[in-house]
Design a protein around this motif. Structure first.
Motif, PDB file in Angstrom:
ATOM      1  N   TRP A  23       0.567  -1.208  -0.112  1.00  0.00           N
ATOM      2  CA  TRP A  23      -0.134  -0.345   0.319  1.00  0.00           C
ATOM      3  C   TRP A  23       0.700   1.055  -0.469  1.00  0.00           C
ATOM      4  O   TRP A  23       1.188   2.281   1.090  1.00  0.00           O
ATOM      5  CB  TRP A  23      -0.514   0.115   1.238  1.00  0.00           C
ATOM      6  CG  TRP A  23      -2.170   1.023   0.886  1.00  0.00           C
ATOM      7  CD1 TRP A  23      -2.496   2.089   0.223  1.00  0.00           C
ATOM      8  CD2 TRP A  23      -3.076   1.552   2.085  1.00  0.00           C
ATOM      9  NE1 TRP A  23      -3.460   2.539  -0.001  1.00  0.00           N
ATOM     10  CE2 TRP A  23      -4.382   2.387   0.997  1.00  0.00           C
ATOM     11  CE3 TRP A  23      -3.381   0.891   3.165  1.00  0.00           C
ATOM     12  CZ2 TRP A  23      -4.991   3.036   1.740  1.00  0.00           C
ATOM     13  CZ3 TRP A  23      -4.241   1.205   4.035  1.00  0.00           C
ATOM     14  CH2 TRP A  23      -4.903   2.521   3.327  1.00  0.00           C
ATOM     15  N   ALA A  26      -0.076   4.563   1.618  1.00  0.00           N
ATOM     16  CA  ALA A  26      -0.685   5.015   2.928  1.00  0.00           C
ATOM     17  C   ALA A  26       1.172   4.807   3.202  1.00  0.00           C
ATOM     18  O   ALA A  26       0.830   5.747   3.541  1.00  0.00           O
ATOM     19  CB  ALA A  26      -0.974   4.316   2.992  1.00  0.00           C
ATOM     20  N   ASP A 104      -0.097   2.301   7.722  1.00  0.00           N
ATOM     21  CA  ASP A 104      -0.985   2.677   7.114  1.00  0.00           C
ATOM     22  C   ASP A 104      -1.732   3.735   8.359  1.00  0.00           C
ATOM     23  O   ASP A 104      -2.618   3.853   8.708  1.00  0.00           O
ATOM     24  CB  ASP A 104      -1.995   2.397   7.228  1.00  0.00           C
ATOM     25  CG  ASP A 104      -2.044   1.180   7.863  1.00  0.00           C
ATOM     26  OD1 ASP A 104      -2.148   0.695   9.247  1.00  0.00           O
ATOM     27  OD2 ASP A 104      -3.534  -0.364   8.322  1.00  0.00           O
ATOM     28  N   HIS A 240      -9.739   0.263   5.302  1.00  0.00           N
ATOM     29  CA  HIS A 240      -9.217  -0.442   4.462  1.00  0.00           C
ATOM     30  C   HIS A 240      -9.807  -1.294   5.574  1.00  0.00           C
ATOM     31  O   HIS A 240     -10.035  -2.051   6.775  1.00  0.00           O
ATOM     32  CB  HIS A 240      -7.563  -0.989   4.732  1.00  0.00           C
ATOM     33  CG  HIS A 240      -7.065  -1.657   5.562  1.00  0.00           C
ATOM     34  ND1 HIS A 240      -6.899  -2.533   5.886  1.00  0.00           N
ATOM     35  CD2 HIS A 240      -5.607  -0.873   7.178  1.00  0.00           C
ATOM     36  CE1 HIS A 240      -5.914  -2.535   7.370  1.00  0.00           C
ATOM     37  NE2 HIS A 240      -6.320  -1.216   7.485  1.00  0.00           N
TER      38      HIS A 240
END
Length: 279
Positions: A23, A26, A104, A240
């Motif tokens: 990710w 993020a 994140d 998420h």
């Protein structure tokens, strides 16, 4: 303020360990929030559990201008192996105090400062997080705005947004709770020598869940006291979909074994990497 001067005069030197997996959007925000800390960590290590080239490219692009050393520790994607990649990253750490977060999270600008304020030998720290809803998370990724306020729409458990120094110190002295089942591995801090003493994370924990509870219990079995960081060390968690809410049955068994035996040192831990990297 000259942050280089602040860091050079600080007694406790820190490694910020950031766990990530595929990710990069993020992780980018997380690293931006790190670069804007009131007190910078002395190094940042990305513990990457098998991300693709996009994450590598992001880290390479940021490394050139990042205010502290930015180190990327990667392993192949062979399932959820968070304990393993954290051990590899901890082995690479060169500083005494390790602050651990997930990639994140967006860190409040005083996140590192708050952790260091309460750090002391013989303890490890557990913090919390502020949950962001999907709409606010998507907007934040689009705009890159990293500052939030307690009454902002889209924030859940807003109690965790409050930063109050006098209450932070009060709770740190009175909130030494033995219960390690509710802690959040996404916001923790340890002395590196204590992690090595318990042989780091137990890599028998494969798949989702309980590796954080296990290391906390083993630290406490070794005589390391748990502190809880409240009203500080604020981190905002991007929304998420969870990959799984079911803890691996084998992980549950491993945790029960730790509870019953009160062991503090695991067999399958960090020592295999320390043989390759000088202490």
């Amino acid at each position: 303020m000259d942050m280089a001067a602040v860091n050079s005069n600080r007694v406790v030197k820190t490694t910020l360990l950031i766990s990530t997996y595929n990710w990069p959007e993020a992780l980018h925000l997380c690293l931006l929030s790190v670069s804007r800390q009131s007190v910078l960590p002395d190094e940042v290590i990305i513990a990457d559990d098998g991300s693709t080239i996009e994450t590598y490219d992001l880290i390479e692009s940021l490394r050139k201008t990042f205010p502290v050393p930015l180190i990327h520790v990667w392993q192949e994607d062979e399932g959820f192996q968070l304990a393993k990649i954290r051990n590899k990253a901890i082995a690479r750490a060169t500083q005494d105090y390790i602050i651990q977060v997930d990639g994140d999270l967006i860190l409040h600008k005083h996140f590192i400062e708050d952790h260091l304020e309460l750090s002391k030998p013989g303890t490890f720290m557990t913090g919390s997080r502020v949950l962001m809803n999907k709409r606010l998370s998507e907007k934040t990724i689009q705009t890159g705005k990293l500052v939030f306020h307690p009454i902002q729409d889209g924030l859940k458990n807003k109690f965790n947004v409050l930063r109050i120094k006098i209450l932070r110190k009060y709770f740190s002295k009175r909130y030494h709770i033995y219960d390690c089942m509710k802690l959040r591995g996404c916001n923790m801090a340890f002395w590196r020598e204590d992690l090595i003493r318990v042989n780091g994370y137990n890599e028998d924990f494969y798949g989702w869940g309980r590796e954080d509870n296990d290391i906390a219990l083993r630290l406490m079995h070794a005589g390391i006291a748990k502190q809880v960081l409240k009203f500080g060390g604020i981190a905002f968690h991007l929304h998420h979909i969870l990959n799984s809410s079911n803890v691996s049955k084998s992980n549950e068994k491993c945790l029960v074994q730790t509870i019953l035996t009160k062991q503090y040192r695991c067999n399958n831990g960090i020592d295999q990497y320390l043989k390759l990297i000088p202490l």
